[in-house]
Design a protein around this motif. Structure first.
Motif, PDB file in Angstrom:
ATOM      1  N   GLU A  22       5.791  11.802  -7.680  1.00  0.00           N
ATOM      2  CA  GLU A  22       5.638  10.341  -7.718  1.00  0.00           C
ATOM      3  C   GLU A  22       5.550   9.764  -6.310  1.00  0.00           C
ATOM      4  OE1 GLU A  22       8.143  11.939  -9.466  1.00  0.00           O
ATOM      5  OE2 GLU A  22       7.158  11.836 -11.421  1.00  0.00           O
ATOM      6  N   ASP A  23       6.333  10.325  -5.371  1.00  0.00           N
ATOM      7  CA  ASP A  23       6.282   9.891  -3.974  1.00  0.00           C
ATOM      8  C   ASP A  23       4.904  10.173  -3.375  1.00  0.00           C
ATOM      9  OD1 ASP A  23       8.936   9.077  -4.091  1.00  0.00           O
ATOM     10  OD2 ASP A  23       9.680  10.977  -3.273  1.00  0.00           O
ATOM     11  N   ALA A  26       2.392   7.742  -4.799  1.00  0.00           N
ATOM     12  CA  ALA A  26       2.591   6.431  -4.176  1.00  0.00           C
ATOM     13  C   ALA A  26       2.000   6.408  -2.770  1.00  0.00           C
ATOM     14  CB  ALA A  26       4.075   6.083  -4.140  1.00  0.00           C
ATOM     15  N   GLU A  29      -1.785   6.170  -3.137  1.00  0.00           N
ATOM     16  CA  GLU A  29      -2.133   4.812  -3.557  1.00  0.00           C
ATOM     17  C   GLU A  29      -2.024   3.826  -2.394  1.00  0.00           C
ATOM     18  OE1 GLU A  29      -3.411   3.624  -6.401  1.00  0.00           O
ATOM     19  OE2 GLU A  29      -3.572   5.693  -7.078  1.00  0.00           O
ATOM     20  N   GLU A  30      -1.049   4.022  -1.538  1.00  0.00           N
ATOM     21  CA  GLU A  30      -0.853   3.129  -0.386  1.00  0.00           C
ATOM     22  C   GLU A  30      -2.054   3.188   0.565  1.00  0.00           C
ATOM     23  OE1 GLU A  30       0.907   0.247   1.855  1.00  0.00           O
ATOM     24  OE2 GLU A  30       1.613   0.974  -0.079  1.00  0.00           O
ATOM     25  N   LYS A  33      -4.747   0.966  -0.934  1.00  0.00           N
ATOM     26  CA  LYS A  33      -4.339  -0.391  -1.303  1.00  0.00           C
ATOM     27  C   LYS A  33      -5.349  -1.421  -0.779  1.00  0.00           C
ATOM     28  CE  LYS A  33       0.009  -2.581  -1.792  1.00  0.00           C
ATOM     29  NZ  LYS A  33       1.385  -2.645  -1.339  1.00  0.00           N
TER      30      LYS A  33
END
Length: 78
Positions: A22-23, A26, A29-30, A33
């Motif tokens: 999950e990290d 994330a 995804e960052e 963004k």
């Protein structure tokens, strides 16, 4: 006569250095963004490899893009 030899230093490989799956997701995804891409968008990249049929381009967002050579505007038949 004895000769002393030293073994080369070994590199330590980090395992799970970014945490959980999950990290990692994330973090990916960052990097994307606020960057929604659509067909026809023009973005900058660095050519990584040129083959006869395609060009591999690093667009800087955790992936590379592939451009078929028939779509390149430098081709004489375009």
């Amino acid at each position: 006569m004895t000769t002393a030899t030293t073994a080369p230093a070994t590199k330590q490989v980090a395992i799970n250095d970014i945490g959980s799956a999950e990290d990692f997701l994330a973090a990916v995804e960052e990097t994307l963004k606020g960057k929604d891409f659509n067909d026809g968008d023009i973005i900058e990249g660095t050519i990584v490899k040129v083959d006869r049929d395609e060009v591999l381009v690093d667009v800087g967002y955790k992936t590379e893009g592939v451009i078929p050579s028939r779509e390149l505007s430098i081709k004489h038949d375009v």
